[in-house]
Design a protein around this motif. Structure first.
Motif, PDB file in Angstrom:
ATOM      1  N   PHE A   6       9.226  -7.995   4.598  1.00  0.00           N
ATOM      2  CA  PHE A   6       8.694  -7.953   3.241  1.00  0.00           C
ATOM      3  C   PHE A   6       9.532  -7.031   2.373  1.00  0.00           C
ATOM      4  O   PHE A   6      10.210  -6.137   2.870  1.00  0.00           O
ATOM      5  CB  PHE A   6       7.241  -7.457   3.258  1.00  0.00           C
ATOM      6  N   GLU A   7       9.446  -7.261   1.067  1.00  0.00           N
ATOM      7  CA  GLU A   7      10.126  -6.404   0.117  1.00  0.00           C
ATOM      8  C   GLU A   7       9.222  -6.188  -1.093  1.00  0.00           C
ATOM      9  O   GLU A   7       8.396  -7.034  -1.414  1.00  0.00           O
ATOM     10  CB  GLU A   7      11.459  -7.006  -0.315  1.00  0.00           C
ATOM     11  N   ILE A   8       9.396  -5.050  -1.724  1.00  0.00           N
ATOM     12  CA  ILE A   8       8.708  -4.771  -2.979  1.00  0.00           C
ATOM     13  C   ILE A   8       9.745  -4.926  -4.076  1.00  0.00           C
ATOM     14  O   ILE A   8      10.818  -4.311  -4.022  1.00  0.00           O
ATOM     15  CB  ILE A   8       8.116  -3.350  -2.994  1.00  0.00           C
ATOM     16  N   GLY A  14       7.920  -6.739 -15.553  1.00  0.00           N
ATOM     17  CA  GLY A  14       7.654  -5.330 -15.290  1.00  0.00           C
ATOM     18  C   GLY A  14       6.641  -5.081 -14.190  1.00  0.00           C
ATOM     19  O   GLY A  14       6.496  -3.955 -13.734  1.00  0.00           O
ATOM     20  N   ASP A  15       5.933  -6.115 -13.760  1.00  0.00           N
ATOM     21  CA  ASP A  15       4.992  -5.969 -12.649  1.00  0.00           C
ATOM     22  C   ASP A  15       5.765  -5.754 -11.353  1.00  0.00           C
ATOM     23  O   ASP A  15       6.958  -6.072 -11.262  1.00  0.00           O
ATOM     24  CB  ASP A  15       4.120  -7.217 -12.502  1.00  0.00           C
ATOM     25  N   ILE A  31       1.159  -6.009  -8.624  1.00  0.00           N
ATOM     26  CA  ILE A  31       0.589  -4.828  -9.261  1.00  0.00           C
ATOM     27  C   ILE A  31       1.086  -4.763 -10.695  1.00  0.00           C
ATOM     28  O   ILE A  31       2.290  -4.846 -10.954  1.00  0.00           O
ATOM     29  CB  ILE A  31       0.973  -3.542  -8.503  1.00  0.00           C
ATOM     30  N   SER A  32       0.157  -4.603 -11.601  1.00  0.00           N
ATOM     31  CA  SER A  32       0.475  -4.540 -13.023  1.00  0.00           C
ATOM     32  C   SER A  32      -0.096  -3.257 -13.602  1.00  0.00           C
ATOM     33  O   SER A  32      -1.271  -2.947 -13.391  1.00  0.00           O
ATOM     34  CB  SER A  32      -0.134  -5.755 -13.730  1.00  0.00           C
ATOM     35  N   PHE A  33       0.729  -2.507 -14.314  1.00  0.00           N
ATOM     36  CA  PHE A  33       0.284  -1.283 -14.969  1.00  0.00           C
ATOM     37  C   PHE A  33       0.257  -1.487 -16.481  1.00  0.00           C
ATOM     38  O   PHE A  33       1.144  -2.138 -17.036  1.00  0.00           O
ATOM     39  CB  PHE A  33       1.243  -0.120 -14.671  1.00  0.00           C
ATOM     40  N   ILE A  53       0.596  -0.223  -2.378  1.00  0.00           N
ATOM     41  CA  ILE A  53       0.775  -1.298  -1.402  1.00  0.00           C
ATOM     42  C   ILE A  53       0.613  -0.759   0.009  1.00  0.00           C
ATOM     43  O   ILE A  53      -0.060  -1.367   0.851  1.00  0.00           O
ATOM     44  CB  ILE A  53       2.128  -2.001  -1.609  1.00  0.00           C
ATOM     45  N   ALA A  54       1.203   0.399   0.291  1.00  0.00           N
ATOM     46  CA  ALA A  54       1.076   1.011   1.622  1.00  0.00           C
ATOM     47  C   ALA A  54      -0.386   1.317   1.934  1.00  0.00           C
ATOM     48  O   ALA A  54      -0.860   1.056   3.050  1.00  0.00           O
ATOM     49  CB  ALA A  54       1.917   2.280   1.708  1.00  0.00           C
TER      50      ALA A  54
END
Length: 86
Positions: A6-8, A14-15, A31-33, A53-54
């Motif tokens: 997997f990769e982030i 921008g998410d 994930i959206s900020f 995520i972790a």
């Protein structure tokens, strides 16, 4: 079956997303900020996304054995709101 890696990644909007390296399908997690949250994090949003995520992966590992995946029980549950307040 070969192991999945997997990769982030940061998406064009921008998410941040967690996805399989060898798969172009929709991300497993996104994930959206808000802009306000990004300002408060002062360019540490990638580190926060990684930590989120972790923590999510760890939480799934901790609770997965407690979840009863029987379908008939899912049908009898009450309808929950579309959000969770913590």
């Amino acid at each position: 079956m070969s192991p999945s890696f997997f990769e982030i990644v940061q998406l064009s909007d921008g998410d941040y997303a967690l996805r399989r390296i060898d798969d172009d399908a929709a991300p497993l997690v996104r994930i959206s900020f808000s802009s306000e949250a990004r300002e408060m994090m002062e360019d540490r949003d990638m580190a926060v996304a990684k930590a989120m995520i972790a923590a999510g992966i760890e939480a799934v590992g901790n609770v997965s054995h407690d979840i009863d995946w029987e379908e008939d029980e899912l049908e009898t549950q009450d309808v929950q709101p579309s959000y969770t307040l913590h």
